[in-house]
Write a protein that holds these residues in place. Structure first.
Motif, PDB file in Angstrom:
ATOM      1  N   UNK A  66      44.232  44.688  27.270  1.00  0.00           N
ATOM      2  CA  UNK A  66      45.175  45.715  26.825  1.00  0.00           C
ATOM      3  C   UNK A  66      45.011  46.156  25.370  1.00  0.00           C
ATOM      4  N   UNK A  67      44.431  45.331  24.522  1.00  0.00           N
ATOM      5  CA  UNK A  67      44.421  45.598  23.081  1.00  0.00           C
ATOM      6  C   UNK A  67      43.054  46.085  22.599  1.00  0.00           C
ATOM      7  N   UNK A  68      43.063  46.988  21.623  1.00  0.00           N
ATOM      8  CA  UNK A  68      41.808  47.451  21.013  1.00  0.00           C
ATOM      9  C   UNK A  68      41.242  46.398  20.065  1.00  0.00           C
ATOM     10  N   UNK A  69      42.135  45.792  19.297  1.00  0.00           N
ATOM     11  CA  UNK A  69      41.779  44.734  18.349  1.00  0.00           C
ATOM     12  C   UNK A  69      42.568  43.482  18.711  1.00  0.00           C
ATOM     13  N   UNK A  70      41.994  42.312  18.416  1.00  0.00           N
ATOM     14  CA  UNK A  70      42.701  41.056  18.614  1.00  0.00           C
ATOM     15  C   UNK A  70      42.489  40.186  17.388  1.00  0.00           C
TER      16      UNK A  70
END
Length: 271
Positions: A66-70
């Motif tokens: 779901x996330x672009x960055x983690x």
């Protein structure tokens, strides 16, 4: 116009919680929180109470999806469990457990294959811009000297193995000296600063490291000596601890916020 990216935070200790609050407050343009991960969903409650937009609990796989960055702010033992799905998904992984990259070069290869990115903030170290600049030419030597209060080393397993007793220590004592690769095996949870330094310069096998127990100190101190064909310099930093965790310096989460802000900055300073 700034394109908004979503970011998930895995680990909500002294680093993750502070970064989450900064993003939630709107002080990091171009990013919005996507979710949080912790050892148990119930652990999110205190942090969510501080946020204007409470965040859902996400598993590592859900975060990768779901996330672009983690942001990885986990115990080292959990690093690979997060890194593998995030890099397989071609996302950007912000790494705090930098020492884990020394043993997992395959993750760098995986990122190249999928188009993912691995980003390491400066954390508790200064001068990485200068080191990267001299690395364009020839670096002759990099030595990092880490000095810790006796209490910060007292329970390290390496001390018992080496037969070292710090009880009643009145003068600084060198605990170990060797390459960053060698020291990382003895102190796997305490070489993130040195790991970042080595990856920016000569590599972990050629970067030298000393660890000292120093009864005159109340905070960790790092001193780096660099010689090169373009310049020689020495850098020293002594970090103030966070209230949440004496082992984490205040500058460490602030370095993550600075890194994220730089992504959308009109004026960027430094390499």
């Amino acid at each position: 116009m700034i394109t908004t990216q979503t970011i998930g935070i895995a680990g909500i200790g002294a680093i993750g919680a502070r970064v989450a609050r900064a993003i939630d407050s709107g002080s990091v343009p171009g990013f919005e929180l996507c979710g949080l991960s912790a050892s148990h969903p119930d652990r999110l409650a205190p942090l969510n109470a501080d946020l204007t937009r409470p965040q859902p609990f996400l598993t590592f796989d859900e975060m990768a999806d779901r996330c672009d960055w983690v942001l990885e702010a986990l115990p080292p033992s959990l690093f690979a469990d997060l890194a593998e799905p995030v890099l397989k998904a071609g996302k950007t992984l912000v790494v705090m457990s930098c020492s884990q990259l020394l043993q997992r070069g395959d993750l760098i290869d995986l990122a190249k294959k999928t188009g993912a990115r691995i980003v390491v903030p400066s954390g508790a170290m200064l001068g990485l811009d200068a080191l990267k600049a001299v690395a364009v030419g020839r670096i002759d030597s990099v030595v990092i000297e880490t000095r810790k209060p006796v209490a910060g080393l007292q329970n390290a397993p390496y001390l018992a193995k080496a037969g070292l007793d710090l009880t009643g220590l009145t003068e600084p004592m060198q605990i170990i000296e060797g390459s960053v690769s060698e020291v990382a095996k003895a102190f796997p949870a305490n070489v993130n600063v040195a790991a970042a330094l080595s990856l920016a310069g000569l590599g972990p096998d050629r970067t030298r490291m000393q660890v000292w127990a120093d009864p005159t100190l109340t905070r960790n101190m790092h001193r780096v000596h660099i010689t090169s064909d373009s310049s020689d310099f020495t850098m020293t930093i002594q970090n103030r601890p966070t209230e949440e965790n004496p082992g984490t310096g205040r500058i460490t989460p602030q370095s993550v916020v600075a890194l994220l802000r730089n992504r959308s900055a009109t004026l960027q300073i430094g390499s």
